[in-house]
Design a protein around this motif. Structure first.
Motif, mmCIF file in Angstrom:
data_model
loop_
_atom_site.group_PDB
_atom_site.id
_atom_site.type_symbol
_atom_site.label_atom_id
_atom_site.label_comp_id
_atom_site.label_asym_id
_atom_site.label_seq_id
_atom_site.Cartn_x
_atom_site.Cartn_y
_atom_site.Cartn_z
ATOM 1 N N ALA A 133 -5.929 56.653 9.425
ATOM 2 C CA ALA A 133 -4.773 56.224 8.635
ATOM 3 C C ALA A 133 -3.553 57.058 9.045
ATOM 4 N N GLU A 134 -3.518 58.317 8.642
ATOM 5 C CA GLU A 134 -2.340 59.156 8.897
ATOM 6 C C GLU A 134 -2.011 59.274 10.384
ATOM 7 N N ARG A 135 -3.011 59.378 11.222
ATOM 8 C CA ARG A 135 -2.753 59.510 12.662
ATOM 9 C C ARG A 135 -2.424 58.173 13.314
ATOM 10 N N LEU A 136 -2.769 57.061 12.675
ATOM 11 C CA LEU A 136 -2.538 55.736 13.249
ATOM 12 C C LEU A 136 -1.261 55.076 12.741
ATOM 13 N N ILE A 137 -0.831 55.424 11.549
ATOM 14 C CA ILE A 137 0.306 54.708 10.968
ATOM 15 C C ILE A 137 1.585 54.798 11.803
ATOM 16 N N PRO A 138 1.891 55.895 12.492
ATOM 17 C CA PRO A 138 3.118 55.873 13.312
ATOM 18 C C PRO A 138 3.112 54.766 14.370
ATOM 19 N N SER A 139 1.995 54.552 15.032
ATOM 20 C CA SER A 139 1.946 53.489 16.043
ATOM 21 C C SER A 139 1.989 52.114 15.389
ATOM 22 N N TYR A 140 1.358 51.950 14.220
ATOM 23 C CA TYR A 140 1.433 50.677 13.498
ATOM 24 C C TYR A 140 2.882 50.376 13.131
ATOM 25 N N LEU A 141 3.590 51.372 12.633
ATOM 26 C CA LEU A 141 4.983 51.173 12.239
ATOM 27 C C LEU A 141 5.845 50.806 13.439
ATOM 28 N N GLU A 142 5.608 51.429 14.570
ATOM 29 C CA GLU A 142 6.343 51.082 15.794
ATOM 30 C C GLU A 142 6.063 49.631 16.202
ATOM 31 N N ARG A 143 4.811 49.249 16.148
ATOM 32 C CA ARG A 143 4.431 47.883 16.534
ATOM 33 C C ARG A 143 4.995 46.854 15.555
ATOM 34 N N ILE A 144 4.964 47.165 14.271
ATOM 35 C CA ILE A 144 5.514 46.253 13.271
ATOM 36 C C ILE A 144 7.022 46.138 13.438
ATOM 37 N N ARG A 145 7.704 47.261 13.654
ATOM 38 C CA ARG A 145 9.163 47.224 13.850
ATOM 39 C C ARG A 145 9.513 46.415 15.096
#
Length: 149
Positions: free
Chosen positions: A24-36
């Protein structure tokens, strides 16, 4: 600071939590980049969506109130929750189980396309999902063909 990053929250999950089934915490930055990136391609560059991510169903990052949430349900797999309130006054509902990490864009693109096409003026993403409901979103997804590919 991007609004997605400012509004997002994730629990520590792996490797710190013994209950975590996935990251979760380590993955969310890449998820946010992909969503943006996906949102930018869909002319939603200025849109704010309250996103939460947890590594298990215990909900330590309060995913069940978010407009869009990813709840760990297995290794590299998440439930997708939709329809929470941008001000955390309404609970979301489970939309999809077992979404693999690599399927993020394939899952979100039709939902965001429907949001662009059918939203009301000044309607937030979570409010839109709540208004139209899971059945309408699922039907739209079945008929959707990507315009970004």
């Amino acid at each position: 600071v991007d609004a997605l990053n400012r509004l997002a929250m994730a629990c520590p999950a792996l490797p710190l939590c013994g209950l975590a089934q996935t990251e979760a915490e380590r993955l969310i930055p890449s998820y946010l980049e992909r969503i943006r990136a996906l949102m930018n391609k869909m002319n939603l560059a200025d849109e704010e969506i309250l996103i939460r991510m947890t590594g298990c169903p215990n909900g330590c990052a309060r995913p069940y109130m978010a407009e869009l949430a990813f709840v760990g349900d297995g290794p590299k797999s998440y439930q997708v929750w939709l329809g929470g309130s941008p001000v955390l006054t309404r609970t979301a509902w489970p939309f999809k189980a077992k979404m693999k990490v690599d399927d993020l864009e394939v899952t979100l693109e039709p939902i965001l396309a429907m949001f662009v096409a059918q939203r009301q003026e000044f309607e937030a993403f979570g409010d839109f999902c709540h208004r139209v409901g899971a059945e309408a979103i699922e039907k739209y997804m079945e008929e959707y063909s990507s315009v970004l590919a």
